[in-house]
Design a protein around this motif. Structure first.
Motif, PDB file in Angstrom:
ATOM      1  N   TYR A  17     -35.220 -26.332   3.388  1.00 10.73           N
ATOM      2  CA  TYR A  17     -34.806 -26.511   4.729  1.00 10.73           C
ATOM      3  C   TYR A  17     -36.156 -26.676   5.519  1.00 10.73           C
ATOM      4  CZ  TYR A  17     -32.954 -25.167   9.113  1.00 10.73           C
ATOM      5  OH  TYR A  17     -32.802 -25.370  10.922  1.00 10.73           O
ATOM      6  N   GLY A  62     -29.393 -22.804  10.133  1.00 10.42           N
ATOM      7  CA  GLY A  62     -30.044 -23.211   8.932  1.00 10.42           C
ATOM      8  C   GLY A  62     -30.033 -22.102   7.838  1.00 10.42           C
ATOM      9  N   ASN A  85     -27.055 -21.364   6.139  1.00  9.60           N
ATOM     10  CA  ASN A  85     -26.586 -22.076   5.002  1.00  9.60           C
ATOM     11  C   ASN A  85     -27.571 -21.878   3.808  1.00  9.60           C
ATOM     12  OD1 ASN A  85     -25.002 -23.627   6.456  1.00  9.60           O
ATOM     13  ND2 ASN A  85     -26.597 -25.250   7.015  1.00  9.60           N
ATOM     14  N   LEU A  86     -28.725 -21.333   3.903  1.00 10.75           N
ATOM     15  CA  LEU A  86     -29.898 -20.968   3.106  1.00 10.75           C
ATOM     16  C   LEU A  86     -29.033 -19.543   2.075  1.00 10.75           C
ATOM     17  CD1 LEU A  86     -33.042 -21.372   4.627  1.00 10.75           C
ATOM     18  CD2 LEU A  86     -32.263 -22.589   2.571  1.00 10.75           C
ATOM     19  N   VAL A 133     -37.361 -34.087   7.275  1.00 10.89           N
ATOM     20  CA  VAL A 133     -36.041 -34.130   7.014  1.00 10.89           C
ATOM     21  C   VAL A 133     -35.721 -35.487   6.307  1.00 10.89           C
ATOM     22  CG1 VAL A 133     -33.741 -33.987   7.911  1.00 10.89           C
ATOM     23  CG2 VAL A 133     -35.361 -32.316   8.607  1.00 10.89           C
ATOM     24  N   LEU A 154     -31.234 -31.987   2.410  1.00 14.36           N
ATOM     25  CA  LEU A 154     -31.511 -30.620   2.804  1.00 14.36           C
ATOM     26  C   LEU A 154     -30.635 -29.870   3.247  1.00 14.36           C
ATOM     27  CD1 LEU A 154     -35.004 -31.146   4.561  1.00 14.36           C
ATOM     28  CD2 LEU A 154     -35.009 -30.443   2.128  1.00 14.36           C
ATOM     29  N   LEU A 155     -30.651 -28.520   3.273  1.00 15.40           N
ATOM     30  CA  LEU A 155     -29.584 -27.675   3.720  1.00 15.40           C
ATOM     31  C   LEU A 155     -29.680 -27.737   5.150  1.00 15.40           C
ATOM     32  CD1 LEU A 155     -30.090 -24.674   1.026  1.00 15.40           C
ATOM     33  CD2 LEU A 155     -28.362 -26.655   1.073  1.00 15.40           C
ATOM     34  N   ASN A 156     -30.309 -28.509   5.787  1.00 15.43           N
ATOM     35  CA  ASN A 156     -30.403 -28.208   7.449  1.00 15.43           C
ATOM     36  C   ASN A 156     -28.987 -28.422   7.916  1.00 15.43           C
ATOM     37  OD1 ASN A 156     -33.227 -28.625   6.707  1.00 15.43           O
ATOM     38  ND2 ASN A 156     -33.549 -29.050   8.792  1.00 15.43           N
TER      39      ASN A 156
END
Length: 150
Positions: A53, A88, A91-92, A126, A132-134
């Motif tokens: 992230y 975010g 999500n993490l 990004v 990414l998990l963004n």
């Protein structure tokens, strides 16, 4: 544009354990971009650190350090009922749960630069480390400076 100067990476559990230690580097109030990664790294981060992230705060806000606090709270699952502050980090948290990784085992770092546009740096990182998990791709900077890096 000058290159980013990175602080960290700090294992999140150790960063929190050292919060009362004046020698522990701490995020600045503004003008930063942060990275959450699965692995530690040296020098400058790259794809080998398993970047998860990237984030920042935009504009001239003095909330960069607070934004990292929001990240940590939600990363540890302290949200619910629509009260979370950091999608975010949520999500993490889900990634950690799904992959059986304790949030404190992740690494946090932040980069700063004298000549700095947080949005440009965030967009560049990004794009560089996708996927990414963004979840959402950050919108482009209105000034449209473009961060080249080091």
């Amino acid at each position: 544009m000058k290159p980013l100067v990175w602080s960290g990476p700090f294992q999140i559990s150790e960063l929190l354990a050292q919060c009362m230690n004046d020698a522990q580097p701490w995020p600045p109030a503004s003008r930063g971009v942060y990275l959450v990664s699965r692995n530690a790294w040296a020098g400058s981060p790259d794809s080998k650190c398993h970047p998860l992230y990237v984030g920042s705060n935009t504009g001239k806000s003095q909330r960069f350090c607070t934004r990292i606090g929001d990240l940590i709270a939600d990363l540890y699952g302290f949200y619910g009922g629509g009260t979370g502050h950091h999608s975010g980090a949520q999500n993490l948290w889900e990634w950690c749960r799904d992959n059986k990784v304790h949030p404190g085992a992740l690494y946090l770092s932040w980069g700063t630069c004298e000549d700095f546009c947080a949005r440009c740096v965030e967009v560049t990182l990004v794009e560089q480390w996708a996927p990414l998990l963004n979840g959402k791709h950050p919108p482009a900077c209105k000034v449209q400076k473009h961060y080249v890096g080091d």
